[in-house]
Each structure stands twice: as structure tokens, then as C-alpha cells.
Design an enzyme around this catalytic site. Structure first.
Site, PDB file in Angstrom:
ATOM      1  N   MET A  80       0.992  -1.327   0.134  1.00 10.39           N
ATOM      2  CA  MET A  80      -0.059   0.240   0.133  1.00 10.39           C
ATOM      3  C   MET A  80       0.818   1.282  -0.122  1.00 10.39           C
ATOM      4  O   MET A  80       1.747   1.382   0.803  1.00 10.39           O
ATOM      5  CB  MET A  80      -0.940   0.174   1.238  1.00 10.39           C
ATOM      6  CG  MET A  80      -2.174  -0.943   1.237  1.00 10.39           C
ATOM      7  SD  MET A  80      -3.417  -0.684   2.442  1.00 10.39           S
ATOM      8  CE  MET A  80      -2.271  -1.274   3.901  1.00 10.39           C
ATOM      9  N   CYS A 124      -0.886   4.515   0.198  1.00 11.11           N
ATOM     10  CA  CYS A 124      -1.661   5.659   0.398  1.00 11.11           C
ATOM     11  C   CYS A 124      -3.131   5.123   0.808  1.00 11.11           C
ATOM     12  O   CYS A 124      -3.404   3.941   0.835  1.00 11.11           O
ATOM     13  CB  CYS A 124      -1.929   6.627  -0.966  1.00 11.11           C
ATOM     14  SG  CYS A 124      -2.827   5.736  -2.187  1.00 11.11           S
ATOM     15  N   CYS A 153      -5.279   3.209  -1.236  1.00  5.87           N
ATOM     16  CA  CYS A 153      -5.235   1.725  -1.555  1.00  5.87           C
ATOM     17  C   CYS A 153      -5.923   1.150  -0.532  1.00  5.87           C
ATOM     18  O   CYS A 153      -6.586  -0.065  -0.515  1.00  5.87           O
ATOM     19  CB  CYS A 153      -3.564   1.490  -1.560  1.00  5.87           C
ATOM     20  SG  CYS A 153      -2.346   2.212  -2.420  1.00  5.87           S
ATOM     21  N   TYR A 206      -1.762  -6.397  -4.187  1.00  4.11           N
ATOM     22  CA  TYR A 206      -0.901  -6.289  -2.953  1.00  4.11           C
ATOM     23  C   TYR A 206      -0.553  -7.683  -2.335  1.00  4.11           C
ATOM     24  O   TYR A 206      -0.935  -8.819  -3.124  1.00  4.11           O
ATOM     25  CB  TYR A 206      -1.577  -5.390  -2.008  1.00  4.11           C
ATOM     26  CG  TYR A 206      -2.221  -4.100  -2.678  1.00  4.11           C
ATOM     27  CD1 TYR A 206      -1.355  -3.071  -2.700  1.00  4.11           C
ATOM     28  CD2 TYR A 206      -3.278  -3.896  -2.773  1.00  4.11           C
ATOM     29  CE1 TYR A 206      -1.574  -1.830  -3.154  1.00  4.11           C
ATOM     30  CE2 TYR A 206      -3.990  -2.769  -3.413  1.00  4.11           C
ATOM     31  CZ  TYR A 206      -2.985  -1.652  -3.461  1.00  4.11           C
ATOM     32  OH  TYR A 206      -3.516  -0.433  -3.868  1.00  4.11           O
ATOM     33  N   CYS A 226     -34.047  12.982  26.905  1.00  4.12           N
ATOM     34  CA  CYS A 226     -34.481  14.381  26.709  1.00  4.12           C
ATOM     35  C   CYS A 226     -35.916  14.396  26.102  1.00  4.12           C
ATOM     36  O   CYS A 226     -36.865  14.937  26.794  1.00  4.12           O
ATOM     37  CB  CYS A 226     -33.756  15.396  26.521  1.00  4.12           C
ATOM     38  SG  CYS A 226     -34.060  17.177  26.544  1.00  4.12           S
ATOM     39  N   CYS A 269     -36.750  15.925  29.675  1.00  2.00           N
ATOM     40  CA  CYS A 269     -36.942  17.454  29.665  1.00  2.00           C
ATOM     41  C   CYS A 269     -38.332  17.698  29.170  1.00  2.00           C
ATOM     42  O   CYS A 269     -38.884  18.525  29.460  1.00  2.00           O
ATOM     43  CB  CYS A 269     -35.719  18.078  28.935  1.00  2.00           C
ATOM     44  SG  CYS A 269     -34.140  17.344  29.154  1.00  2.00           S
ATOM     45  N   CYS A 291     -36.906  54.197  42.150  1.00  3.01           N
ATOM     46  CA  CYS A 291     -37.261  52.668  41.760  1.00  3.01           C
ATOM     47  C   CYS A 291     -36.452  52.192  40.493  1.00  3.01           C
ATOM     48  O   CYS A 291     -36.268  51.129  40.220  1.00  3.01           O
ATOM     49  CB  CYS A 291     -38.879  52.659  41.238  1.00  3.01           C
ATOM     50  SG  CYS A 291     -39.333  53.744  40.069  1.00  3.01           S
ATOM     51  N   CYS A 292     -36.100  53.136  39.740  1.00  4.15           N
ATOM     52  CA  CYS A 292     -35.335  52.628  38.438  1.00  4.15           C
ATOM     53  C   CYS A 292     -34.149  53.482  38.412  1.00  4.15           C
ATOM     54  O   CYS A 292     -33.652  53.741  37.279  1.00  4.15           O
ATOM     55  CB  CYS A 292     -36.115  53.026  37.381  1.00  4.15           C
ATOM     56  SG  CYS A 292     -36.820  54.645  37.058  1.00  4.15           S
TER      57      CYS A 292
END
Length: 561
Positions: A9, A11, A14, A62, A136, A141, A558-559
Site C-alpha cells: 500500500m 496511500c 489503497c 498487494y 430528553c 426534559c 425605583c429605576c
């Protein structure tokens, strides 16, 4: 398992050709061919001809020998034998063999990993022994939050702070219709987010069966329809989730107790429900059943939410008792009996009788049937797979994510872990940072936390400065006529850097992500106090709590900014 030594082989292409040729040999179930190692690992049926294997290799030019045999040149005498099944060897994808990834499970971690691995160019074999979608969407969930929401609506019709001007009414609960609505939405989401996606992705092969490791590069799958198949892999992700843990209480095993799985699909609301447990599932379902009409008694071995800041347990216990839920702290059942359709629990405070018994004492990892030892994968004393921040197990080719590991048991953690595992399995380097992990318990008021509690910070060596703001100081809570709960900020004493937030408040789950982002960004409480928050929102409570580090809120408008 048959192993061949292969020479010639040059690569990965192959190796891909050889894989195709070998898998056409009668008796070969799957093949894993490695160009760098010069080997082929084969899952074969008994009686598979070794001559046929070497002939298939020789037919491509091979040379192959059995791993435990001396090398010989078989090509000349075997070429004729291979001609009958050589054709498929010429059919290959691209110039390189695709990375083969096996994923065990189909829940949040498994799906995230499978999709990311395909995106990275791998082929995935996903194996699921039960219903596609995992815990889930099917039994966790999604159905629980539907039930909790229905119970919340029932509660508001029965009782609210505005009953003086909006007449309250006793709701008629039709559990069978609620259950049908719940299951329809579960089925819809499972198909849209799991089954449909898998069906439409040609790079993912789904096997329905139970997997176990044969060795560190192959799985044996006992197929639900019968028979077995061997799956070879380059990388494997274990994402098998968890199951309800059942304590060893005498008599419990022989009784028809519920876990969350049975409770969520019950078509009736019991008149009396006993709940053993003190954390997420126990709290959520205890309150839901109470609001739908059950007389609920909760047994806590310690206190409710005993692993969290003590103020959390105190606030939730007060809220439960105000709704008529009996909370028995420091109470354990020493014996369970089921007689004439009734549960009888023996405790240190006397007998407790109920029509149904819900066991919600945590979840245990689904790892026992995997034969992890065959692959050299280490688990802890609880059976959870031990992983690092990259989701790697003790075997470099095997990863794990989700509730079967030692990670926190949240589906969004599982999904994030699955994605990162896939990146790492395909050559990347990704880690999961849980330092700013938000968590929510969907009681009413909700419990939400992120980062350090004060106790955990002290344990890890941090000096802290903290402030607790009760909700009667938050305008949204005031105008809602519902000031149950608090927001607590934990900061480093020297720098003021925010390192933790705990909240018990209506919609606390909606404010906690802002706290998580602030912690992730390294903000100080002074930075947080200086931010713009929309007025009359619960999340504004974070700003107000931060202001208490330097100001007296009673002396502000308050803000005030």
C-alpha cells in the site's frame, strides 16, 4: 477477529480499495484497513476462507498474510479465485478512505456528535437499542416541562395573588387529555429533531440494537430484529445516557413504584403521592403532581437541595409548604411494603401511606452492558466513564459524552460535549469549559445557579464578598405581588469579580444566562451594576443585587441607574 498483514500500500486510497474488496469476500462482515499500520482487521463469520481473503488482496496487486503466519506470495495462484467478488473494489469514495466513527446512543450527545462528525467528513454508524432521541425528548426534559407548565396553569386558575379582582376557579383536570397533548408534542419533536434528520443524512447509518465492545476497534451489535453485526471503527463515541437510580430500600424492589419514566406517562393523578428524593426531578414532579391534585409528601434524606446554598433549600421548602406539600426533612424510608393497593413506608417518624410512590434519587450511567473492559475504558466507582476536557476516555480511540460520563447531567452539556468530541475524533482539539455552566430547576419559584456558591468558593481557596437581595426589592416581583425568593451574588473579595450567582425566583431560569455571560466575560459586580437593564424585568434583579455592594437600595428611586 482476523488480522492480515498487507504490503504494497502507498496511500489511504489503497486502503479504501482493499476495504471494498475484502468486504465482498463471503463471510466478511466488516473490514478496517490501515495504510500506516499495513494491516487489515476483519470481522468474519466462522469458516471464512483465509485463502479467499489473501486472494482478494492479491487481486488488487498487494500481498497479504495472516498476522500470525510467515509472509508468502500468494498472488499467482489465487487471482482466479478473486474474480467473482473483485468488482466492488473499484467503487470507492474520493481519494481517501472516510474516517469510520461509531456512535452508541441517539440522544443529545450522540446526535450532536454524529452531525458534527459528518460535517467534518466522517462516516457515522449510529447504534440505538431503544427509541431514537434518548432521554430528553422522550422521557425527560420535554414531557416533564409540558406537564409542569400544565400544572402551573392549573395552579393559577385555582390560586393567584389577583384572586380579589379575578375570580379563582377550581380547574377540572382531565389527565388523559393532557397526556395525549404531551405525547403528541414529544412525537412531533422526536421526528423533527432526531428521526427526520437521521433519515435524511446518507452519511449516517442507523442500527437498531444493543452494542458492546468486542475490542478497542470493534463493536458487536445484537440487532433488535435478530442476529448480530460487527461494526469496525476508527473512533467511537459512547453516549448511552443514564437511567433512574433506585436505592436499596428493603421491599422497594418488589413493589410497583414509579420512577420519573412511569410518572410522566401516568394517565391518572393519584390521590396521595409519596416522593423519595430532594433534588431536581423529585422537586419538579412533586410540585407538578400537587398542582394537578395529588396530596404530596416529599421525603428528603437531608434537606431539599442540600448540595446547594442552604438558602435555596429553605426558600423552596417554604414555597412547597405554602402550597400544601408536606416536606419531611432528615427522613428516610427503612422499609417499603405494597399491601392491598397501598404503599406503606416505614420511617423514623412513623408510617407513611400513599397510593403511589415516586423514586427520584438521581440517575445512574448506562454502562454495564457495554463490556467497556474489552476496550480498556475506565469507569469510576459509580460506573460513569471517566473523561478529560476533550471527552477522551482512557482509550485514545474511544470518547464519551453525556450522562454516561462523570460530567454534569444536563442535556445542553451533553450536546456541547458531543460536538467537541466529534471535533477531536476527526483531528481537532476542542475542550468543554464548565466554569460558567448555568443550571435551572423548574419549580415555582424556579431555582437557577451558575458558577461558585459561597461554600464551594471557600473550599477552592477564594475569599469572597457576597450580597443577597430579597425579591421585595425587585420591582417586577413587587408589581407581580409575588416576592418569594432571592438573588445572591458571589464575588472575589479583592477584585470584585463575579464568580457565582444563585437565584430562587419566578422565571429565574430566564435571568441566569445573563449572569453566566457576565461571569464568562470576567465582569466585576461594579461592571454589572453599571449596565442598562430594562425596567420591570426579573433580570433587573442582577443589577440591583450588584448595586447593593456599594449602595443602600432603600435610598434609591425605583429605576435609579
Amino acid at each position: 477477529m482476523t488480522q492480515l498483514k498487507i504490503t504494497g500500500m502507498t496511500c489511504d486510497s489503497c486502503a479504501a480499495h482493499l476495504k471494498g474488496a475484502l468486504e465482498k469476500v463471503p463471510g466478511v462482515q466488516s473490514a478496517l484497513v490501515s495504510y500506516p499500520k499495513g494491516t487489515a482487521k476483519l470481522a468474519t463469520l466462522p469458516g471464512t476462507s483465509s485463502d479467499a481473503l489473501t486472494a482478494a488482496v492479491a487481486g488488487l496487486g498487494y500481498q497479504a498474510t495472516l498476522a500470525d503466519a510467515p509472509p508468502t506470495d500468494n498472488r499467482a495462484g489465487l487471482l482466479d479465485k478473486v474474480r467473482g467478488w473483485k468488482g466492488a473494489a473499484d467503487k470507492h469514495i474520493g481519494n481517501e478512505r472516510l474516517l469510520q466513527v461509531a456512535v452508541i446512543g441517539s440522544g443529545g450527545a450522540a446526535m450532536a456528535a454524529a452531525l458534527k462528525a459528518v460535517e467534518q467528513g466522517a462516516h457515522v454508524t449510529l447504534i440505538e437499542r431503544g427509541t431514537i432521541g434518548g432521554t430528553c425528548v422522550n422521557i425527560g426534559c420535554v414531557p416533564s416541562k409540558i406537564m409542569i407548565r400544565a400544572a402551573h396553569i392549573a395552579h393559577l386558575r385555582r390560586e393567584s395573588p389577583f384572586d380579589g379582582g379575578v375570580e379563582a376557579t377550581v380547574p377540572a383536570i382531565d389527565r388523559s387529555k393532557l397526556l395525549a397533548q404531551q405525547q403528541a408534542r414529544v412525537d412531533e419533536l422526536r421526528h423533527a429533531k432526531y428521526e427526520g434528520i437521521l433519515d435524511g443524512n446518507s452519511a449516517i447509518t442507523v442500527l437498531h440494537g444493543e452494542a458492546r465492545f468486542k475490542d478497542d476497534q470493534s463493536l458487536v451489535v445484537r440487532l433488535n430484529e435478530g442476529g448480530e453485526r460487527v461494526v469496525m471503527f476508527d473512533r467511537c463515541l459512547v453516549a448511552t445516557g443514564g437511567s433512574p437510580a433506585v436505592p436499596p430500600i428493603p421491599g422497594l424492589k418488589d413493589s410497583p413504584y414509579w420512577t420519573s419514566t412511569e410518572a410522566l406517562v401516568s394517565d391518572a393523578i393519584p390521590e396521595r403521592l409519596a416522593v423519595i428524593g430532594s433534588s431536581v426531578v423529585a422537586l419538579e414532579l412533586a410540585q407538578a403532581f400537587a398542582r394537578l391534585g395529588s396530596k404530596v409528601t416529599a421525603l428528603a434524606r437531608n434537606t431539599l437541595c442540600f448540595r446547594e446554598d442552604p438558602a435555596i433549600g429553605e426558600a423552596v421548602t417554604a414555597a412547597f409548604r405554602a402550597e400544601g406539600i408536606e416536606v419531611l426533612e432528615n427522613t428516610q424510608a427503612s422499609q417499603v411494603a405494597h399491601v392491598d393497593g397501598e404503599f406503606v413506608l416505614t420511617t423514623g417518624h412513623g408510617e407513611l401511606r400513599a397510593d403511589k410512590l415516586l423514586i427520584a434519587t438521581g440517575r445512574a450511567p448506562n454502562t454495564r452492558s457495554l463490556a467497556l473492559e474489552a476496550a480498556g475504558v475506565v469507569v469510576n466507582a459509580q460506573g460513569a466513564i471517566v473523561i478529560d476536557k476533550g471527552m477522551r476516555t482512557s482509550n485514545p480511540n474511544i470518547y464519551a459524552a453525556g450522562d454516561c460520563t462523570d460530567q454534569p447531567q444536563f442535556v445542553y452539556v451533553a450536546a456541547a460535549a458531543g460536538t467537541r468530541a466529534a471535533i477531536n475524533m476527526t483531528g481537532g482539539d476542542a475542550a468543554l469549559d464548565l466554569t460558567a455552566m448555568p443550571a435551572v430547576v423548574f419549580t415555582d419559584p424556579q431555582i437557577a445557579t451558575v458558577g461558585y456558591s459561597e461554600a464551594k468558593a471557600h473550599h477552592d481557596g477564594f475569599e469572597t464578598d457576597s450580597r443577597t437581595l430579597t425579591l421585595d426589592n425587585v420591582p417586577r416581583a413587587v408589581v407581580n405581588f409575588d416576592a418569594r425568593g432571592f438573588i445572591k451574588l458571589v464575588a472575589q473579595a479583592r477584585t470584585g469579580r463575579l464568580i457565582g450567582v444563585q437565584a430562587v425566583a419566578p422565571d429565574a431560569g430566564e435571568l441566569i444566562q445573563s449572569a453566566a455571560l457576565a461571569i464568562r466575560a470576567g465582569m466585576t459586580v461594579h461592571d454589572l451594576a453599571d449596565q442598562l437593564f430594562p425596567y420591570l424585568t426579573m433580570v433587573e434583579g442582577l443589577k440591583l443585587a450588584a448595586q447593593t455592594f456599594t449602595k443602600d437600595l432603600s435610598q434609591l428611586s425605583c429605576c435609579a441607574g
